[in-house]
Design a protein around this motif. Structure first.
Motif, PDB file in Angstrom:
ATOM      1  N   GLN A   1      -2.915   0.285  -4.570  1.00  0.00           N
ATOM      2  CA  GLN A   1      -2.524   1.207  -3.502  1.00  0.00           C
ATOM      3  C   GLN A   1      -1.845   2.439  -4.101  1.00  0.00           C
ATOM      4  O   GLN A   1      -0.632   2.623  -3.959  1.00  0.00           O
ATOM      5  CB  GLN A   1      -1.604   0.505  -2.499  1.00  0.00           C
ATOM      6  CG  GLN A   1      -2.265  -0.640  -1.758  1.00  0.00           C
ATOM      7  CD  GLN A   1      -1.352  -1.280  -0.714  1.00  0.00           C
ATOM      8  OE1 GLN A   1      -0.167  -0.979  -0.624  1.00  0.00           O
ATOM      9  NE2 GLN A   1      -1.905  -2.183   0.085  1.00  0.00           N
TER      10      GLN A   1
ATOM     11  N   ILE B   1      -2.321   6.660  -0.370  1.00  0.00           N
ATOM     12  CA  ILE B   1      -1.611   6.182   0.815  1.00  0.00           C
ATOM     13  C   ILE B   1      -0.982   7.341   1.587  1.00  0.00           C
ATOM     14  O   ILE B   1      -0.951   7.346   2.822  1.00  0.00           O
ATOM     15  CB  ILE B   1      -0.522   5.158   0.421  1.00  0.00           C
ATOM     16  CG1 ILE B   1      -1.153   3.965  -0.310  1.00  0.00           C
ATOM     17  CG2 ILE B   1       0.246   4.690   1.650  1.00  0.00           C
ATOM     18  CD1 ILE B   1      -2.177   3.219   0.489  1.00  0.00           C
TER      19      ILE B   1
ATOM     20  N   GLU C   1      -6.184   8.312   4.203  1.00  0.00           N
ATOM     21  CA  GLU C   1      -5.665   7.025   4.692  1.00  0.00           C
ATOM     22  C   GLU C   1      -5.419   7.095   6.196  1.00  0.00           C
ATOM     23  O   GLU C   1      -4.777   8.021   6.689  1.00  0.00           O
ATOM     24  CB  GLU C   1      -4.364   6.679   3.968  1.00  0.00           C
ATOM     25  CG  GLU C   1      -3.761   5.354   4.365  1.00  0.00           C
ATOM     26  CD  GLU C   1      -4.546   4.162   3.840  1.00  0.00           C
ATOM     27  OE1 GLU C   1      -4.282   3.033   4.289  1.00  0.00           O
ATOM     28  OE2 GLU C   1      -5.429   4.360   2.975  1.00  0.00           O
TER      29      GLU C   1
ATOM     30  N   ARG D   1      -2.151  -2.050   5.375  1.00  0.00           N
ATOM     31  CA  ARG D   1      -2.026  -2.164   3.917  1.00  0.00           C
ATOM     32  C   ARG D   1      -1.096  -3.314   3.520  1.00  0.00           C
ATOM     33  O   ARG D   1      -1.247  -3.891   2.448  1.00  0.00           O
ATOM     34  CB  ARG D   1      -1.536  -0.841   3.330  1.00  0.00           C
ATOM     35  CG  ARG D   1      -2.578   0.250   3.269  1.00  0.00           C
ATOM     36  CD  ARG D   1      -3.675  -0.070   2.290  1.00  0.00           C
ATOM     37  NE  ARG D   1      -4.692   0.984   2.256  1.00  0.00           N
ATOM     38  CZ  ARG D   1      -5.791   0.933   1.531  1.00  0.00           C
ATOM     39  NH1 ARG D   1      -6.042  -0.130   0.782  1.00  0.00           N
ATOM     40  NH2 ARG D   1      -6.667   1.909   1.555  1.00  0.00           N
TER      41      ARG D   1
ATOM     42  N   CYS E   1      -9.794  -1.689   3.753  1.00  0.00           N
ATOM     43  CA  CYS E   1      -8.657  -1.658   2.822  1.00  0.00           C
ATOM     44  C   CYS E   1      -8.886  -2.605   1.645  1.00  0.00           C
ATOM     45  O   CYS E   1      -8.686  -2.241   0.483  1.00  0.00           O
ATOM     46  CB  CYS E   1      -7.370  -2.047   3.545  1.00  0.00           C
ATOM     47  SG  CYS E   1      -6.780  -0.863   4.778  1.00  0.00           S
TER      48      CYS E   1
END
Length: 257
Positions: free
Chosen positions: A16, A21, A27, A36, A94
């Motif tokens: 990540q 992010i 995102e 996440r 994800c």
């Protein structure tokens, strides 16, 4: 010897990346808010298996297209299933990337299927919504659902075509966050004002699935089928208002320079 299970901290550092992010365009807000956290816990176990990132991407496609089919089920049950399947779509979206980063298993096929899945899922949801309304109203609602689906596909395509244009013209790397800013200060102010109301978000499958669920719940309490009709029409209108606005935004920014 069995492969050791990585810690969440180790996974987070690799799977990540902070830049992704925090990216406004890279995102989804639901990913940052909660998905996440869930996906990383699943990834922690998946990286110890032989499951490939591409397999997870195909699972994402199935969940997204299945959400559209679920809307053919009458009542709240169909709308609830569609919303849950779209959450599954986000989950697999994800997880596939996280597993790919940890295992260092990247492929052009994975990228292609991922983008194809995003197109198919949103289009299937809106087409399914059109058929859902047509069951209790005019068959013309199928065309409204298809029009909404086409608008959303054009929005996604116009975004993806930026990368295509940059690659074919020799600009190479993807456009930066800064390049999305419109050069006209006045137009940029209008854009920020429009974004503040977040109405554009219903032209996204995740938000649209939740909108259809809310409409189904309202119908459960009040009777009739007008709320879902309004929801489908609203997505179609917003999508087609955004198509020319998004095109103007791209051409007025530095993304193609």
């Amino acid at each position: 010897m069995p492969v050791a299970t990585p810690t969440l901290a180790e996974l987070r550092e690799v799977c990540q990346p902070q830049a992704k992010i925090e990216s406004r365009n890279g995102e989804h807000w639901a990913g940052r808010l909660y998905m996440r956290r869930l996906s990383l816990r699943a990834t922690r176990h998946l990286v110890r298996t032989s499951v490939s990132p591409n397999t997870l991407t195909w699972a994402m496609v199935v969940a997204g297209v299945g959400a559209g089919a679920a809307l053919l089920i009458p009542g709240v049950a169909g709308a609830l299933l569609a919303a849950l399947l779209f959450q599954g779509f986000l989950f697999f979206d994800c997880v596939d990337g996280e597993v790919a980063r940890w295992k260092q298993q990247f492929s052009a096929v994975g990228v292609y299927v991922d983008r194809l899945g995003a197109y198919l899922a949103d289009a299937a949801l809106l087409v399914g919504a059109g058929f859902r309304v047509a069951e209790t109203a005019s068959v013309a609602w199928v065309s409204v659902g298809m029009a909404a689906a086409l608008g959303i596909v054009l929005l996604k395509a116009s975004t993806d075509l930026v990368d295509v244009a940059r690659t074919r013209s020799g600009l190479g790397t993807a456009a930066t966050e800064e390049s999305t800013e419109i050069r006209s200060t006045r137009v940029n102010s209008v854009r920020r004002l429009a974004a503040a109301f977040k109405i554009h978000r219903i032209a996204n499958g995740i938000e649209a699935s939740l909108l259809f669920l809310v409409a189904a719940l309202v119908e459960l309490g009040t009777g009739g089928h007008v709320p879902t009709q309004i929801a489908v029409a609203a997505v179609a209108v917003v999508a087609w208002l955004m198509v020319p606005a998004h095109l103007f935004s791209i051409l007025s920014s530095s993304r193609l320079r």
